[in-house]
Design a protein around this motif. Structure first.
Motif, PDB file in Angstrom:
ATOM      1  N   PRO A  35       0.811  -1.226   0.000  1.00 21.21           N
ATOM      2  CA  PRO A  35       0.000   0.000   0.000  1.00 21.21           C
ATOM      3  C   PRO A  35       0.843   1.275   0.000  1.00 21.21           C
ATOM      4  O   PRO A  35       0.488   2.258  -0.646  1.00 21.21           O
ATOM      5  N   HIS A  36       1.975   1.230   0.686  1.00 19.11           N
ATOM      6  CA  HIS A  36       2.861   2.393   0.709  1.00 19.11           C
ATOM      7  C   HIS A  36       3.401   2.684  -0.685  1.00 19.11           C
ATOM      8  O   HIS A  36       3.395   3.832  -1.137  1.00 19.11           O
ATOM      9  N   TYR A  37       3.898   1.665  -1.364  1.00 15.11           N
ATOM     10  CA  TYR A  37       4.467   1.865  -2.694  1.00 15.11           C
ATOM     11  C   TYR A  37       3.403   2.319  -3.688  1.00 15.11           C
ATOM     12  O   TYR A  37       3.681   3.139  -4.567  1.00 15.11           O
ATOM     13  N   PHE A  38       2.193   1.821  -3.561  1.00  9.86           N
ATOM     14  CA  PHE A  38       1.100   2.240  -4.434  1.00  9.86           C
ATOM     15  C   PHE A  38       0.807   3.734  -4.244  1.00  9.86           C
ATOM     16  O   PHE A  38       0.718   4.495  -5.210  1.00  9.86           O
ATOM     17  N   LEU A  39       0.665   4.162  -3.004  1.00 15.84           N
ATOM     18  CA  LEU A  39       0.385   5.569  -2.730  1.00 15.84           C
ATOM     19  C   LEU A  39       1.581   6.465  -3.060  1.00 15.84           C
ATOM     20  O   LEU A  39       1.413   7.577  -3.572  1.00 15.84           O
ATOM     21  N   LEU A  40       2.781   5.978  -2.795  1.00 14.77           N
ATOM     22  CA  LEU A  40       3.969   6.770  -3.092  1.00 14.77           C
ATOM     23  C   LEU A  40       4.151   6.987  -4.589  1.00 14.77           C
ATOM     24  O   LEU A  40       4.695   8.019  -5.005  1.00 14.77           O
ATOM     25  N   PHE A  41       3.696   6.056  -5.406  1.00 16.94           N
ATOM     26  CA  PHE A  41       3.769   6.239  -6.851  1.00 16.94           C
ATOM     27  C   PHE A  41       3.013   7.505  -7.259  1.00 16.94           C
ATOM     28  O   PHE A  41       3.535   8.354  -7.992  1.00 16.94           O
ATOM     29  N   PHE A  42       1.794   7.659  -6.767  1.00 21.02           N
ATOM     30  CA  PHE A  42       0.997   8.839  -7.107  1.00 21.02           C
ATOM     31  C   PHE A  42       1.525  10.101  -6.432  1.00 21.02           C
ATOM     32  O   PHE A  42       1.485  11.189  -7.012  1.00 21.02           O
ATOM     33  N   LEU A  43       2.032   9.945  -5.217  1.00 23.06           N
ATOM     34  CA  LEU A  43       2.608  11.109  -4.546  1.00 23.06           C
ATOM     35  C   LEU A  43       3.854  11.605  -5.280  1.00 23.06           C
ATOM     36  O   LEU A  43       4.103  12.810  -5.346  1.00 23.06           O
ATOM     37  N   TYR A  44       4.640  10.691  -5.833  1.00 24.63           N
ATOM     38  CA  TYR A  44       5.821  11.101  -6.588  1.00 24.63           C
ATOM     39  C   TYR A  44       5.458  11.761  -7.901  1.00 24.63           C
ATOM     40  O   TYR A  44       6.201  12.626  -8.394  1.00 24.63           O
ATOM     41  N   LEU A  45       4.332  11.402  -8.509  1.00 20.37           N
ATOM     42  CA  LEU A  45       3.863  12.135  -9.688  1.00 20.37           C
ATOM     43  C   LEU A  45       3.572  13.587  -9.301  1.00 20.37           C
ATOM     44  O   LEU A  45       3.963  14.527 -10.005  1.00 20.37           O
ATOM     45  N   GLY A  46       2.900  13.775  -8.168  1.00 22.16           N
ATOM     46  CA  GLY A  46       2.654  15.118  -7.661  1.00 22.16           C
ATOM     47  C   GLY A  46       3.938  15.816  -7.254  1.00 22.16           C
ATOM     48  O   GLY A  46       4.074  17.038  -7.399  1.00 22.16           O
TER      49      GLY A  46
END
Length: 105
Positions: A35-46
């Motif tokens: 779940p962390h890596y999934f959310l971090l993927f989108f946070l890194y786009l931002g």
């Protein structure tokens, strides 16, 4: 003439293990990181978008916009917590919070 021996490193870090980890924790801890890596993927786009906006903000105003700075630092802080918890010390530590805010611990 006497010499004072300097410490080999200027900073000493000490850590105490609050709760001993289970024997098999390292085998499934990577599952908890999904779940962390999934959310971090989108946070890194931002993060990339915020970095580009901040670049131009700094270029034209000479100041780093505070909101963008806080967001970028929060994303880096979260990713460092996850990387340490799951890759550097997979057998110990606690589950990192799902937050970009500072952890008081």
């Amino acid at each position: 003439m006497s010499r004072v021996a300097a410490a080999p490193y200027p900073v000493t870090v000490r850590g105490d293990l609050s709760v001993p980890p289970g024997r098999w924790v390292w085998l499934f801890k990577w599952l908890l990181a999904i779940p962390h890596y999934f959310l971090l993927f989108f946070l890194y786009l931002g993060f990339v978008v915020a970095w580009i906006i901040a670049f131009f903000g700094i270029l034209f105003t000479g100041k780093y916009p505070r909101g963008l700075f806080d967001y970028n630092v929060g994303v880096l802080r979260w990713s460092w917590r996850v990387l340490f918890s799951n890759e550097s010390a997979p057998g110990g530590g606690k589950y990192p919070p799902l937050s970009i805010r500072p952890d008081p611990d």
